[in-house]
Design a protein around this motif. Structure first.
Motif, PDB file in Angstrom:
ATOM      1  N   ASN A 186      -9.559 -11.533 -10.152  1.00 42.18           N
ATOM      2  CA  ASN A 186      -9.068 -11.353  -9.015  1.00 42.18           C
ATOM      3  C   ASN A 186      -8.993 -10.091  -8.468  1.00 42.18           C
ATOM      4  O   ASN A 186      -8.806  -9.808  -7.173  1.00 42.18           O
ATOM      5  N   TYR A 238      -3.735 -10.267   0.786  1.00 35.75           N
ATOM      6  CA  TYR A 238      -4.204  -9.490  -0.249  1.00 35.75           C
ATOM      7  C   TYR A 238      -3.228  -8.496  -0.377  1.00 35.75           C
ATOM      8  O   TYR A 238      -2.697  -7.820   0.499  1.00 35.75           O
ATOM      9  N   SER A 259      -5.782 -11.021  -4.512  1.00 36.22           N
ATOM     10  CA  SER A 259      -5.431 -12.057  -3.968  1.00 36.22           C
ATOM     11  C   SER A 259      -3.859 -12.451  -4.436  1.00 36.22           C
ATOM     12  O   SER A 259      -3.712 -12.653  -5.333  1.00 36.22           O
TER      13      SER A 259
END
Length: 684
Positions: A186, A238, A259
């Motif tokens: 991620n 984010y 994220s």
């Protein structure tokens, strides 16, 4: 029931807040770890650039006038490229000369700028940067052979004057995979060039953060380039983090995005655990209430018996731990001597736990040959040594007692010890090479042993030992290079030629032995530094120094080197064969009554190293080999106690125990009662 549920709910509520903060902290820590990896690689480039000019009377040269210097520089660059997995190319340019030197060849200056230019840096723009830069600069878009590279430009200096520069090229994908491969999927990383901040940001795909304020981000990054700190912010669910990874490249920033959904995924698991725990607490409370109502109270006698057994087990465990400390110390020191340490920080931490201090600035080996037996490395000897060497001796540990008058010490000193031999009234001291790195102890051990043996057999050669086997050091270096590049076919021929060369020389056998050990240590060091553990019982330098004939030494070198080479090739091709757990258990069942059965014999039966077999068996059974064997013996003894009138001594011998005391001790450990008590309770 209700108080227990409330307590669990309160604990998990508090844990939820703490865990969320810890997740943020963990995210920042992981990114900073990647920054540290990148910093190490960039610092390695600075070290290479420093080495290129770090010699006496160094001056820039022109290939037309001194072609040998050009060949030397190209060869040096090639060796650096081979030894660094992330470095794809390195180039050196001296100002006001006609050529640029790379790891493969020399190029004219015009051809160099044409080949290494890109859409971002035209030949003229690249030339201006190269010839005017006084500080290290990072490029995030330099093209060579139709491939985009990251590049680091490092100025070269000699005699306090800038004489040229070095350019180091890193493949973008390889650099990402090597430095950031351990990070989660991620997270995304971007290399930002602060010399052209806006254009650099425009080249990145940040479409997953549509409301990101670019102007605010640019201001923050601009401030970051001046202060050298880091900053973090949030946008569109984010986490955005930016940092300057290294002072080696002042214009480089790393931008990371992660994220929130991925970062806080463990919190969803925590919520599920809280719900299951609450339900479990309710069910457990109901079960406890039922049990208390049914039994009314727990018998105090059983509780007292349990507490007594627990106290005995604790005393036994404490006694075993105390008795095992010397053995653990010896194991760590043996690792240190044989060069089998892969993680120095963990090794230092383990030493601290055993009251061993290895934090001196320098470390090395001293071989002490005493004129009398029972020589003591006492305060008088230490004071004499410190006064002659002009440095403080901080620690000393006896690591081997070879003969009645020969001892080997690991010592830590405040400064470097440069002498090789000191003769004292009580003893002669031979020093191995001293180093700031503990991983060099094996080299120090070989040097000290070689000096002591040469001084006994041929004292006139002790001072010229380095000159005598300089050529064989080059062979060991060539062997290491073959292993690193995977050129295994040339290694057997190189070993055979070396052995034949040694056999034909007139060198003393002590020196031949040191050369052979150096060759085997090249294999051993390569195996120890691999990412994946190779199951090989490491070299025992103590045993190797006891070899007394060249024929025996030759046989050991060829056999051990062949074994290690085959293991390396097998692991490279993923062809390691593991034994069947069923076959191992069957073999133990057939031979557990043999009192001489040991883990070493089992490992020999299946042709695998002892340590690898123990780890492999425990991994698949959650039980050690010895526990499994003793369990079989105790089960067989229980059967004999129930069905036969044999004495305890006869039963102990039949199930594999040499001494009846060992049998009684293990029986109590597994069954919590003596064999006699067990027989009186279950004998038919």
């Amino acid at each position: 029931m209700i108080p227990v549920s409330c307590i669990i709910a309160t604990l998990f509520s508090v844990g939820y807040d703490i865990f969320s903060k810890e997740l943020f902290s963990k995210e920042i820590t992981n990114i900073e770890l990647s920054m540290s990896h990148l910093n190490n690689e960039l610092d390695e480039c600075l070290l290479i650039a420093h080495h290129l000019t770090n010699k006496d009377e160094f001056k820039p040269f022109n290939l037309n006038e001194t072609p040998s210097e050009g060949s030397r520089l190209i060869n040096t660059l090639f060796n650096y490229i081979i030894s660094n997995k992330l470095l794809n190319e390195a180039a050196v340019y001296f100002y006001n000369t006609d050529y640029v030197y790379t790891s493969k060849s020399s190029l004219s200056v015009e051809n160099f700028y044409e080949q290494y230019s890109s859409s971002t840096y035209s030949p003229n723009a690249l030339k201006e940067l190269v010839e005017t830069s006084t500080d290290s600069i990072f490029f995030n878009d330099l093209k060579y052979n139709d491939t985009n590279y990251f590049a680091l430009l490092v100025p070269l200096s000699a005699y306090y004057e800038q004489i040229g520069c070095s350019i180091f090229l890193f493949d973008q994908n390889l650099l990402y995979d090597s430095i950031f491969a351990s990070q989660e999927d991620n997270r995304q990383f971007y290399f930002v060039n602060t010399l052209d901040l806006e254009n650099s940001l425009d080249s990145f795909d940040l479409s997953h953060m549509p409301t990101l304020n670019y102007e605010s981000l640019i201001r923050s990054l601009s401030t970051l380039t001046k202060t050298g700190d880091s900053f973090s912010t949030h946008s569109d669910q984010y986490l955005i983090y930016a940092s300057k990874p290294s002072l080696s490249a002042d214009n480089l920033l790393i931008l990371s995005t992660a994220s929130h959904k991925k970062v806080f995924a463990p919190l969803h698991t925590l919520n599920l655990i809280m719900l299951v725990s609450l339900v479990g607490a309710i069910l457990f409370s109901l079960l406890c209430s039922y049990y208390i109502v049914k039994r009314n109270f727990a018998p105090l006698r059983e509780m007292n018996y349990s507490l007594t057994m627990l106290k005995q087990d604790y005393s036994k465990l404490e006694r075993e731990v105390t008795q095992s400390i010397p053995m653990r110390q010896y194991f760590l020191l043996n690792q240190l001597i044989n060069g089998n340490i892969n993680n120095i920080p963990d090794f230092i931490e383990n030493c601290h736990s055993l009251n061993m201090d290895l934090t001196s600035p320098y470390h090395g080996i001293i071989v002490v040959k005493a004129q009398i037996n029972h020589f003591a490395f006492d305060k008088t000897i230490i004071d004499t040594l410190q006064s002659m060497q002009q440095t403080s001796l901080k620690q000393s540990y006896l690591i081997q007692h070879i003969y009645p008058n020969i001892d080997i010490y690991l010592v830590g000193t405040e400064g470097n010890i440069k002498l090789s031999t000191i003769v004292l009234p009580q003893a002669t001291l031979y020093f191995g090479s001293f180093s700031r790195r503990l991983s060099n102890i094996s080299k120090s051990y070989i040097n000290a042993r070689a000096l002591s043996e040469l001084a006994t057999s041929t004292p006139e050669l002790a001072d010229s030992i380095q000159v005598l086997f300089q050529d064989y050091k080059a062979i060991a270096l060539q062997l290491t290079t073959f292993l690193q590049v995977g050129d295994y076919q040339k290694i057997p021929e190189l070993l055979l030629q070396t052995i034949q060369s040694l056999e034909a020389t007139t060198l003393p056998f002590s020196l031949q032995k040191v050369i052979c050990i150096e060759i085997m240590m090249a294999f051993n060091n390569y195996i120890s530094k691999q990412k994946y553990s190779i199951p090989y019982d490491k070299l025992d330098l103590v045993s190797l120094f006891k070899v007394e004939s060249f024929e025996e030494l030759k046989e050991i070198v060829l056999e051990v080197s062949s074994e290690m080479l085959n293991l390396i090739i097998d692991f490279r091709n993923d062809r390691i064969l593991e034994p069947s757990i069923t076959l191992i258990k069957d073999f133990i069942k057939e031979h557990y009554e043999d009192p001489n059965l040991s883990t070493e014999q089992i490992a020999l039966e299946f042709s695998i190293p002892t340590s690898y077999l123990e780890d492999y068996f425990y991994k698949h059974t959650s039980q050690s080999l010895l526990d499994y064997m003793y369990h079989l013996r105790i089960e067989k003894s229980k059967e004999l106690l129930k069905t036969t009138p044999y004495t305890l001594k006869i039963i102990a011998n039949q199930v594999g125990f040499v001494h009846i005391s060992s049998f009684i001790s293990y029986f109590k450990e597994y069954e919590h009662c003596t064999p006699g008590h067990y027989r009186s309770k279950y004998h038919i």
